[in-house]
Design a protein around this motif. Structure first.
Motif, mmCIF file in Angstrom:
data_model
loop_
_atom_site.group_PDB
_atom_site.id
_atom_site.type_symbol
_atom_site.label_atom_id
_atom_site.label_comp_id
_atom_site.label_asym_id
_atom_site.label_seq_id
_atom_site.Cartn_x
_atom_site.Cartn_y
_atom_site.Cartn_z
ATOM 1 N N THR A 1 0.828 -1.209 0.000
ATOM 2 C CA THR A 1 0.000 0.000 0.000
ATOM 3 C C THR A 1 0.862 1.258 0.000
ATOM 4 O OG1 THR A 1 -0.098 -0.026 2.428
ATOM 5 C CG2 THR A 1 -1.858 -1.170 1.244
ATOM 6 N N ALA B 1 0.262 3.967 1.711
ATOM 7 C CA ALA B 1 0.384 4.472 3.079
ATOM 8 C C ALA B 1 1.507 3.760 3.824
ATOM 9 C CB ALA B 1 -0.936 4.288 3.826
ATOM 10 N N THR C 1 2.707 7.877 11.522
ATOM 11 C CA THR C 1 1.641 8.190 10.569
ATOM 12 C C THR C 1 0.412 7.373 10.982
ATOM 13 O OG1 THR C 1 2.214 6.382 9.063
ATOM 14 C CG2 THR C 1 3.329 8.500 8.715
ATOM 15 N N PHE D 1 -1.294 5.205 9.398
ATOM 16 C CA PHE D 1 -1.187 3.805 8.993
ATOM 17 C C PHE D 1 -0.329 3.017 9.972
ATOM 18 C CE2 PHE D 1 1.200 0.365 7.042
ATOM 19 C CZ PHE D 1 0.192 -0.395 6.466
#
Length: 559
Positions: free
Chosen positions: A438, A440, A478, A480
Motif C-alpha cells: 500500500t 500508506a 503516521t 497507517f
C-alpha cells in the motif's frame, strides 16, 4: 578485550540465576516464608483497599478475564491523560495533548509491554504523563506478564485444580519484585549521574554564544523499571544511546543485567515448581545456546564491518561503528542489541537500522522465535510451548501417548498450541505484506532497496513480539503505522497469553500419571537438543522466506 567483556557479563548473569530464581519462587509459591514479615502488612492493606477479601484460586477463564479487565481500565485512564496532558500539572515545558492515532499506539504499546515509541519522549510527554502513564504501565504490564507466566507454570506443575489468583500474583509482583528492585537500581543510576528531577528543560549558552535547550526530568526512575520490566521505552528519543539515560559502560552493564536477569531466572523458577531443577536447567540451556548463536552472529558481523566499505580499501580495524556510541564500542553494542531483543525489551544503545545486514538479522530472528529468554514470562511460556510440542512429536514417532510432567498431552492442548504458534508469524507477515503493498505503508519506508523490506518487517516483528525496538529509519508516526502496529501489538500480546492459559487450565484438571520406564524424559541432554531443533525448524519454516528477501538479500548485494 571485546570477548572478555562479553564473557564477564555472561558469567555474572549465570551467577544471578539461582539466587534470583529462588527468590522469585518463594514470592509466588504461596508458602509461608520470611518475606511475609516485611511485605505482608503492605499487601494486606492493598487487598483491603481493592476489596479482595478472599484469595481463592481461579480457573483459567477467570484468571484471563481478571487481567484483561485490569488492562482495559488502565488503557482507558492512560488514553485520557495523554490526550489532556496540556491541562494537567507537572508540565513545565507546556507540551500539548497527543494526537489521536499516536495516543492509541502509545497506550497499546505500553500496556502490552511493547513500548514501541512513535514519539520522542522529551518533547512528546509532560512529566506527569511520563510518570502517571509511562512509568505506571511499565510496572503494571510487567507484573501482568509475570503473573500469567507463573499461572502457566502452576498449570503444568501443580496437582491442584487452579492456577492461582491473578490479583494476588499481580500485587506480589509489584510489592516484592518490581518496586523494591526498581528503587535500588534507581538509586544506583542516580549515583552514576543519571538525572532524577522535576525541573524544566535547561537553557544554556554555548561557547559560541548560541542558546541550547537540554531536556532533563525523572530519567533514572524510568530507566530502572524500563529495564527491569523489559519495557524499553526511553525517556529520550534515542533511548539508552543518550548519555543521560546510559552515561558509561558500567551503567550499560547494569541496564543489560536488569533486563536480562529476571527472564533468565524464570526457567530455574519453573524447575523449582516442577520439583525437578534439571527441567529448568534444560530450558535455560536451550535459551542460552540460541542466545550465544545470535550474539556470535551480531558481534562477528559488526566486527567485520560493512563489506561494501571494506571493498573500497577503508580501514575496517574498528569494525562497523556507524550508529554506535564510542563509549560502548562493538562488544557492548552487540551484546546490548542481542540482550534487548532476546529479552524483548526494546531498549537500544545503538541504532539497529545501521547494523550490518547479518548483524540486523540476529535481533530480527530472536523476535521471530520469541523464546530466547523473552520478556517478563513470555519467553518461558513460549519455550515451554515448544517443549510440549517437542514431546508430542517425539511421542508420535515412538507410538506413545505423549506426556509432559506427568500429564497426557491430547488434541485440545495441541490445538491451542498450534493457534499460538501460527498466530505469531501470521500477525507479522500479513501486516508486513500489506505495508509493502500500500502507498500508506510504503510512504514510511525510507530505503527503497532490500533494507526497506527489513525496515517494515522489523517494525511488525517488534510489535508482534512486544519488543518495541525499531529500524529507526522508518517514518512510523503516521496513521497507517500507528494503527497497524497498535493492532499487531494487541494480537501479539493477548492471543498467546489466553491460549497458553487455556492450556494450563486444561492440564491442571488432568490426573497425574506416574512415570514409567517408557516415559520420555525431558530433563536430559537429548531433550535439550530436541527442543532447540523444534524451535529452529518451526522458525525456519515460517520466517525463512521473509528473512531471505530482507537482510540476506541485502548482505549478498553488499558483497
Amino acid at each position: 578485550m571485546g570477548i572478555l567483556q562479553l564473557v564477564l557479563v555472561l558469567a555474572v548473569l549465570v551467577l544471578l540465576v539461582k539466587p534470583l530464581g529462588t527468590y522469585v519462587y518463594h514470592v509466588f509459591s504461596n508458602e509461608p516464608n520470611r518475606m511475609d514479615r516485611v511485605f505482608g502488612p503492605v499487601e494486606r492493606g492493598i487487598y483491603r483497599l481493592i476489596g479482595l477479601k478472599r484469595r481463592d484460586g481461579m480457573t483459567w477463564k477467570r484468571y484471563a478475564l481478571s487481567f484483561l479487565l485490569t488492562n482495559i481500565v488502565l488503557v482507558a485512564l492512560s488514553y485520557l491523560i495523554l490526550r489532556l496532558q496540556s491541562l494537567l500539572p507537572l508540565n513545565p515545558n507546556k507540551i500539548g495533548g497527543m494526537e489521536q492515532t499516536l495516543t492509541f499506539n502509545t497506550v497499546i504499546s505500553f500496556i502490552t509491554n511493547t513500548n514501541l515509541q512513535h514519539y520522542s519522549g522529551e518533547t512528546g510527554l509532560s512529566y506527569f504523563s511520563q510518570m502517571a502513564v509511562i512509568i505506571m504501565m511499565m510496572f503494571t504490564s510487567a507484573a501482568t506478564g509475570f503473573s500469567v507466566a507463573i499461572a502457566f507454570v502452576r498449570g503444568l506443575t501443580s496437582r491442584g485444580r487452579t492456577i492461582g489468583n491473578f490479583f494476588e500474583d499481580f500485587v506480589k509482583a509489584h510489592t516484592r519484585i518490581f518496586l523494591p528492585f526498581a528503587t535500588v537500581i534507581t538509586l544506583i543510576l542516580v549515583a552514576l549521574n543519571v538525572p532524577l528531577t522535576l525541573d524544566p528543560t535547561l537553557t544554556v549558552t554555548t561557547l559560541e554564544g548560541a542558546a541550547q535547550h537540554i531536556a532533563i526530568g525523572p530519567v533514572a526512575a524510568l530507566e530502572s523499571i524500563k529495564h527491569l520490566g523489559t519495557n524499553g521505552g526511553g525517556f529520550f528519543g534515542v533511548n539508552s544511546a543518550h548519555p543521560f539515560e546510559n552515561p558509561n559502560p558500567l551503567t550499560n552493564v547494569i541496564e543489560m543485567l536488569s533486563m536480562w536477569a529476571l527472564p533468565a531466572s524464570l526457567p530455574y523458577v519453573y524447575g523449582k515448581f516442577a520439583n525437578n531443577k534439571k527441567q529448568g536447567w534444560v530450558v535455560f540451556g536451550a535459551m542460552m545456546t540460541l542466545f550465544l548463536a545470535f550474539l556470535t552472529l551480531t558481534y562477528t558481523s559488526e566486527l567485520r564491518g560493512n563489506p561494501a566499505l571494506n571493498a573500497l580499501g577503508m580501514d575496517a580495524s574498528q569494525g562497523s561503528m556507524e550508529g554506535k556510541e564510542v563509549r560502548f564500542g562493538i562488544a557492548q553494542s552487540a551484546l546490548f542489541t542481542t540482550v534487548t531483543t532476546a529479552a524483548t525489551t526494546g531498549s537500544v544503545n545503538n541504532m539497529h537500522d545501521t547494523l550490518t545486514p547479518l548483524g540486523g538479522l540476529a535481533p530480527l530472528a530472536e523476535m521471530m522465535l520469541n523464546c530466547v529468554f523473552g520478556g517478563k514470562g513470555v519467553g518461558l511460556v513460549n519455550m515451554l510451548m515448544y517443549a510440549i510440542l517437542a514431546v508430542f512429536l517425539a511421542g508420535l514417532m515412538v507410538g506413545r501417548t505423549p506426556e509432559f510432567l506427568g500429564r497426557k498431552i491430547e488434541p485440545r492442548e495441541m490445538k491451542l498450541i498450534a493457534v499460538a504458534i501460527l498466530a505469531h508469524p501470521f500477525i507479522i507477515l500479513v501486516p508486513t505484506a500489506i505495508a509493502l503493498m500500500t502507498d500508506a505503508g510504503r510512504a514510511g519506508v525510507t530505503n527503497p532497496g532490500f533494507h526497506g523490506i527489513s525496515q517494515a518487517l522489523y517494525e511488525m516483528t517488534s510489535s508482534a513480539a512486544n519488543n518495541g525496538s525499531g529500524f529507526e529509519g522508518l517514518a512510523d508516526n503516521t496513521p497507517f503505522w500507528n494503527i497497524s502496529t497498535g493492532i499487531v501489538m494487541l494480537l501479539g500480546r493477548y492471543i498467546s497469553m489466553i491460549a497458553m492459559l487455556a492450556v494450563a487450565g486444561s492440564l491442571v484438571r488432568k490426573s497425574w500419571v506416574p512415570e514409567t520406564v517408557g516415559t520420555f524424559r525431558t530433563d536430559n541432554v537429548l531433550f535439550w537438543g530436541i527442543l532447540i531443533g523444534t524451535v529452529l525448524i518451526i522458525g525456519a519454516l515460517t520466517f525463512l522466506p521473509a528473512i531471505v528477501l530482507g537482510p540476506v538479500a541485502e548482505h549478498l548485494t553488499l558483497r
